[in-house]
Design a protein around this motif. Structure first.
Motif, PDB file in Angstrom:
ATOM      1  N   TRP A   1       0.824  -1.207   0.000  1.00 42.94           N
ATOM      2  CA  TRP A   1       0.000   0.000   0.000  1.00 42.94           C
ATOM      3  C   TRP A   1       0.860   1.259   0.000  1.00 42.94           C
ATOM      4  O   TRP A   1       0.558   2.219  -0.715  1.00 42.94           O
ATOM      5  CB  TRP A   1      -0.938  -0.012   1.207  1.00 42.94           C
ATOM      6  N   SER A   2       1.913   1.262   0.801  1.00 39.46           N
ATOM      7  CA  SER A   2       2.756   2.456   0.879  1.00 39.46           C
ATOM      8  C   SER A   2       3.420   2.753  -0.465  1.00 39.46           C
ATOM      9  O   SER A   2       3.483   3.907  -0.907  1.00 39.46           O
ATOM     10  CB  SER A   2       3.814   2.278   1.970  1.00 39.46           C
TER      11      SER A   2
ATOM     12  N   TRP B   1       0.790   4.140  -2.930  1.00 41.23           N
ATOM     13  CA  TRP B   1       0.487   5.549  -2.692  1.00 41.23           C
ATOM     14  C   TRP B   1       1.625   6.437  -3.187  1.00 41.23           C
ATOM     15  O   TRP B   1       1.383   7.527  -3.715  1.00 41.23           O
ATOM     16  CB  TRP B   1       0.228   5.808  -1.212  1.00 41.23           C
ATOM     17  N   ARG B   2       2.889   5.977  -3.028  1.00 39.50           N
ATOM     18  CA  ARG B   2       4.016   6.765  -3.529  1.00 39.50           C
ATOM     19  C   ARG B   2       3.981   6.858  -5.050  1.00 39.50           C
ATOM     20  O   ARG B   2       4.306   7.905  -5.630  1.00 39.50           O
ATOM     21  CB  ARG B   2       5.339   6.145  -3.070  1.00 39.50           C
TER      22      ARG B   2
ATOM     23  N   ILE C   1       1.405   6.949  -6.891  1.00 37.06           N
ATOM     24  CA  ILE C   1       0.370   7.925  -7.252  1.00 37.06           C
ATOM     25  C   ILE C   1       0.803   9.331  -6.877  1.00 37.06           C
ATOM     26  O   ILE C   1       0.605  10.294  -7.643  1.00 37.06           O
ATOM     27  CB  ILE C   1      -0.962   7.562  -6.564  1.00 37.06           C
ATOM     28  N   ALA C   2       1.403   9.482  -5.702  1.00 37.11           N
ATOM     29  CA  ALA C   2       1.784  10.810  -5.219  1.00 37.11           C
ATOM     30  C   ALA C   2       2.862  11.459  -6.059  1.00 37.11           C
ATOM     31  O   ALA C   2       2.965  12.701  -6.119  1.00 37.11           O
ATOM     32  CB  ALA C   2       2.243  10.714  -3.761  1.00 37.11           C
TER      33      ALA C   2
ATOM     34  N   THR D   1       1.262  -4.712  -6.624  1.00 34.02           N
ATOM     35  CA  THR D   1       1.353  -3.298  -6.245  1.00 34.02           C
ATOM     36  C   THR D   1       0.957  -2.396  -7.401  1.00 34.02           C
ATOM     37  O   THR D   1       0.246  -1.397  -7.211  1.00 34.02           O
ATOM     38  CB  THR D   1       2.780  -2.960  -5.784  1.00 34.02           C
TER      39      THR D   1
ATOM     40  N   ALA E   1      -2.163   0.279  -7.380  1.00 37.14           N
ATOM     41  CA  ALA E   1      -1.986   1.709  -7.657  1.00 37.14           C
ATOM     42  C   ALA E   1      -2.798   2.149  -8.875  1.00 37.14           C
ATOM     43  O   ALA E   1      -3.449   3.203  -8.852  1.00 37.14           O
ATOM     44  CB  ALA E   1      -0.505   2.015  -7.873  1.00 37.14           C
TER      45      ALA E   1
ATOM     46  N   LEU F   1      -6.605   2.203  -8.051  1.00 36.02           N
ATOM     47  CA  LEU F   1      -6.923   3.309  -7.144  1.00 36.02           C
ATOM     48  C   LEU F   1      -6.906   4.640  -7.883  1.00 36.02           C
ATOM     49  O   LEU F   1      -7.771   5.506  -7.658  1.00 36.02           O
ATOM     50  CB  LEU F   1      -5.935   3.341  -5.979  1.00 36.02           C
TER      51      LEU F   1
END
Length: 335
Positions: A33-34, A37-38, A40-41, A296, A300, A303
């Motif tokens: 998950w981490s 999110w990275r 996407i960020a 992963t 990503a 999401l």
């Protein structure tokens, strides 16, 4: 209302439980998950802008389905209907009913009758349903040709796809005025249900007959606009999903992208949670992983895609509803 409130609370609790279970299961199969999110960020601003343009273009193209389903409806008002209804549906369990009620108030304010709105809902929703039911079998055939099908459970995949396809054929025939086969199936289901619950009087056959009344003439006149609008919408949704993966540097074969899109669209029918949240994401990611996608990367990409087709519709739809409330004419001036 007292009965419905506990059910909605139970659905919300169930949604939270499903999301938690999905998170644990994804971690077990190797998804981070981490890291997702990275991914996407770190997109910057250009990718979200491009994805937003493609998303809005898809909604604009989809207005052709809505204007064909309700003669006299403009494309601007069709877009407002779509966004406002989605905003409500995406925040409430079983929110489709509330979204439909809001849309009814809007179209009656624009001078359309309740009967016209009923036909609009039946035709537009049924045409969307037909696309979702036809595509699984088509996609399975493409995956077989590309030798990308997952190992095991192939018979189950084929059975589910054939059931969806046959259901789509029945709905299509009913919309074109040949509702006999569909009504017989509904009547059989009604008889089975009354045997299970003898006191129940569902009235499904009569309700289906009423819903289909008068839709055949509308569909026969507007089937080209309906088909073009739905095809264009699906193409742009597929482009949005593909670009969502390209943006995070995950490159999947187009048949797998198509399978993910079909899974996501089909799972939206299970909207027991707001907008199918949790159910749709978990099912779509599972399909992509089963077809060989990196866990992963699948997490990503889905999401990011759902951030537009689900999350973005809430604030944008709320603004569309606010503008309608601000500029609508007083009831006395309505036709």
């Amino acid at each position: 209302m007292a009965v419905k409130a506990p059910r909605r609370i139970a659905l919300l609790v169930g949604a939270v439980g499903l999301v938690a279970w999905s998170a644990v299961h994804l971690h077990a199969v190797g998804a981070s998950w981490s890291q997702a999110w990275r991914m996407i960020a770190n997109l910057g601003w250009r990718w979200p802008l491009l994805l937003g343009v493609v998303w809005l273009l898809g909604l604009v193209v989809h207005t052709s389905v809505l204007t064909a389903s309700l003669p006299g409806l403009s494309h601007r008002r069709a877009l407002t209907l779509n966004l406002s209804g989605s905003a409500v549906s995406n925040v409430l369990p079983l929110g489709g009913v509330a979204g439909t009620a809001l849309n009814l108030g809007m179209v009656r304010g624009w001078g359309h009758t309740g009967l016209e709105f009923a036909r609009f809902v039946v035709v537009s929703k049924a045409w969307d349903l037909i696309a979702k039911l036809f595509m699984p079998l088509v996609t399975l055939g493409i995956l077989l040709v590309a030798d990308l099908t997952p190992g095991g459970h192939m018979l189950l995949w084929l059975l589910c796809s054939v059931i969806c396809f046959v259901s789509g054929v029945l709905v299509t025939a009913a919309l074109l005025g040949r509702a006999g086969p569909l009504l017989r199936l509904v009547a059989w289901c009604e008889r089975v249900w009354t045997r299970i619950r003898p006191k129940a009087q569902p009235g499904w056959t009569a309700a289906t007959t009423d819903l289909l009344d008068g839709t055949d003439s509308l569909v026969r006149r507007r089937w080209r606009e309906l088909s073009w609008g739905m095809t264009g919408y699906w193409v742009l949704q597929g482009a949005l999903l593909w670009l969502s993966f390209v943006a995070i540097h995950v490159y999947l074969p187009w048949p797998i992208i198509l399978a993910g899109l079909v899974a996501e669209r089909l799972l939206t029918l299970a909207a027991i949670t707001p907008g199918g949240a949790g159910v749709v994401e978990a099912g779509t990611i599972a399909i992509l992983i089963a077809l060989g996608a990196d866990p992963t990367g699948a997490l990503a990409g889905v999401l990011l895609y759902r951030a537009f087709v689900f999350a973005a519709e809430i604030p944008v739809g709320a603004m569309a509803t606010a503008l309608w409330l601000l500029f609508r004419r007083p009831p006395a001036q309505c036709a």
